[in-house]
Design an enzyme around this catalytic site. Structure first.
Site, PDB file in Angstrom:
ATOM      1  N   SER A 245       0.670  -1.118  -0.115  1.00 56.70           N
ATOM      2  CA  SER A 245      -0.080  -0.188   0.017  1.00 56.70           C
ATOM      3  C   SER A 245       0.828   1.203   0.088  1.00 56.70           C
ATOM      4  CB  SER A 245      -0.637  -0.048   1.377  1.00 56.70           C
ATOM      5  OG  SER A 245       0.116   0.204   2.357  1.00 56.70           O
ATOM      6  N   LYS A 246       0.137   2.331  -0.080  1.00 57.93           N
ATOM      7  CA  LYS A 246       0.895   3.715  -0.294  1.00 57.93           C
ATOM      8  C   LYS A 246       1.966   3.877   0.734  1.00 57.93           C
ATOM      9  CE  LYS A 246      -1.514   6.159  -3.378  1.00 57.93           C
ATOM     10  NZ  LYS A 246      -1.045   6.219  -4.848  1.00 57.93           N
ATOM     11  N   ARG A 247       1.829   3.263   1.902  1.00 58.93           N
ATOM     12  CA  ARG A 247       2.915   3.568   3.002  1.00 58.93           C
ATOM     13  C   ARG A 247       4.059   3.046   2.729  1.00 58.93           C
ATOM     14  NH1 ARG A 247       1.925  -0.224   7.417  1.00 58.93           N
ATOM     15  NH2 ARG A 247       0.685  -1.642   6.756  1.00 58.93           N
TER      16      ARG A 247
END
Ligand code: GLU
Length: 486
Positions: free
Chosen positions: A252-254
């Site tokens: 995911s984005k993180r």
């Protein structure tokens, strides 16, 4: 089933975003079809209007195009099984839903959506309408009462299917809700449209993420209700990301960029991304090859090379793969491709872009690193004298201070025509001889004085060439002046 011509599909919902996991699904479906001389289909699953994103279909097509994943059939690609966009197939779903009602495997449900009917087993629909008398159904239909069509799940027994990666998957039927197949507005649900289309489009192998592994029993029951042959199921383990603390979770984005587009914007080449993504859950049999063209991937791909365990997206590994692609490019093509990543350049660098690009090509792992790599050629802030210290060449700030006036005098005597790498190198070598110094020392001092940093693309004379005579002298004089304040 195996003697049938292989037909695979990629069935994205148009969300305007191509997650790396989806790209991998598309790629494997494509590779398998091509490896088996079969057909790869693009189907757009756009029945969830709430999630509809305008232009998303174009976006998907552009992404596949950039990744060189070319559908044989699909919207705008031709094929005999269209339309390939689900919102254009509404009449088909209605027909098949009604057929299922006739087969006794589905039923009309007239329940008011505002009433709570979620008191069935496992929190599912309480099956109020499952066994309505025919007269009641007819009456509702005659009145034009709105309805949904629900799947009539078996109440006992279990549903089993075989997944190529995960083996036999079983689910007790009592856990299956009488799910909606056709909504009040005539829209099919994903689970329904997906099965109807996979069957009507002759899909032989369904390759998709493991998140669908628990929906598949419902699909299998639909196939069985119609008496259709089951396709082969392959559910791919998700692509994971590694957190700073070493923990692993769904990418995911993180973890960083997660979409094909974002990676391209960061300066990874589409070919390199595809190459790397191919290795996320697949490896060639009997070889350690890691760099593949698309044709090589097709030639090596087989289902038994797929892994059932989760793959971790490793940005370093992607950088390595990308670096290999960059190094393999010819200088001219690289210079052209890399230019937009350099940003606005001062004239002297613009004029030497090809030279600079050739130096960058072997040093970077992605094009987005270029601004940082070349910043020192544009900005020249004051730096600490300790930068001159170099043990191997026995350089100290004092020695630099002694040498720089000679360097300046020498460089001032070089004509504009001679201001190029070879002749600057010759001239500095002559200075080395004349002064009886180590070449490493002179080159180091010139590099630091002109660049203001230790690690640079190119050595001393290359930097002088890139900067040009005027800039080089200005910088070296400034560096000398700063040493004066020691
Ligand atoms: N439309 C579904 C998705 O976007 C497709 C799932 C499948 O391949 O069956 O993930």
């Amino acid at each position: 089933m195996t003697d049938k011509k292989v037909r695979t599909r990629f069935a994205p919902s148009p969300t305007g975003y191509m997650h790396i996991g989806n790209l991998r699904t598309a790629l494997y479906a494509y590779l398998y079809a091509k490896a088996e001389k079969g057909t790869f289909i693009l189907r757009i699953e756009d029945t969830d209007r709430a999630r509809y994103v305008p232009d998303a279909v174009d976006f998907i097509k552009r992404t596949l195009d950039a990744a060189h994943i070319v559908p044989d059939e699909g919207p705008g690609f031709g094929g005999d099984y269209g339309p390939y966009v689900q919102s254009e197939r509404m009449a088909i779903y209605k027909e098949y839903a009604e057929k299922l009602v006739q087969l006794g495997k589905a039923y009309y449900c007239f329940c008011d959506p505002d009433e709570d009917h979620s008191t069935g087993k496992f929190g599912g629909y309480d099956r109020t309408c499952r066994d309505l008398p025919q007269e009641v159904i007819d009456e509702h239909l005659k009145n034009g009462d709105p309805y949904v069509i629900r799947q009539k799940m078996p109440l006992d027994g279990e549903t089993t299917y075989f997944d190529v990666l995960h083996g036999n998957i079983r689910i007790p039927n009592e856990e299956l809700e009488d799910q909606v197949l056709l909504k009040r507005d005539g829209m099919p649900t994903y689970n329904f449209a997906n099965v109807i289309d996979d069957h009507l489009m002759g899909v032989t192998h369904i390759i998709r993420g493991t998140e669908f592994i628990t929906s598949t029993p419902k699909h299998v029951l639909l196939y069985q209700s119609y008496g259709w042959e089951l396709p082969t199921f392959i559910h791919l383990a998700p692509v994971m990301g590694k957190d700073e603390n070493g923990a692993v979770s769904k990418l995911s984005k993180r973890h960083g960029a997660t979409s094909f587009d974002d990676l391209v914007k960061m300066g990874y080449l589409p070919e390199a991304i595809v190459n790397y993504v191919a290795l996320l859950g697949w490896s060639p049999k009997n070889s350690n090859q890691e760099i593949f063209t698309m044709d090589e991937l097709i030639a090596s791909f087989s289902l038994d090379g797929l892994s059932k365990s989760e793959a971790i997206f490793d940005y370093d590994k992607l950088g390595w793969v990308n670096g290999e692609y960059l190094k393999a490019m010819d200088d001219t093509a690289f210079a052209k491709l890399a230019k937009p990543f350099a940003g606005e350049l001062p004239d002297y660098l613009d004029a030497h872009w090809d030279t600079l690009a050739a130096l960058l090509k072997t040093r970077i792992s992605r094009l987005g690193e270029i601004p940082d790599e070349i910043h020192f050629l544009i900005d020249f802030p004051a730096f600490d004298a300790s930068l001159y210290v170099n043990k191997r060449n026995k350089v100290t700030p004092e020695k630099a201070k002694d040498l720089l006036p000679d360097v300046i005098a020498l460089l001032e005597s070089v004509s504009d025509e001679d201001w190029n790498n070879d002749s600057l190198y010759e001239k500095l070598e002559a200075l080395v001889e004349e002064k009886g110094l180590k070449k490493g020392l002179v080159m180091w001092v010139v590099r630091i004085a002109a660049a203001g940093q230790k690690i640079t693309p190119g050595g001393a004379t290359e930097i002088l060439t890139l900067l040009g005579k005027k800039n080089s002298l200005e910088r070296i004089k400034k560096s000398l002046a700063n040493l004066g304040n020691m």
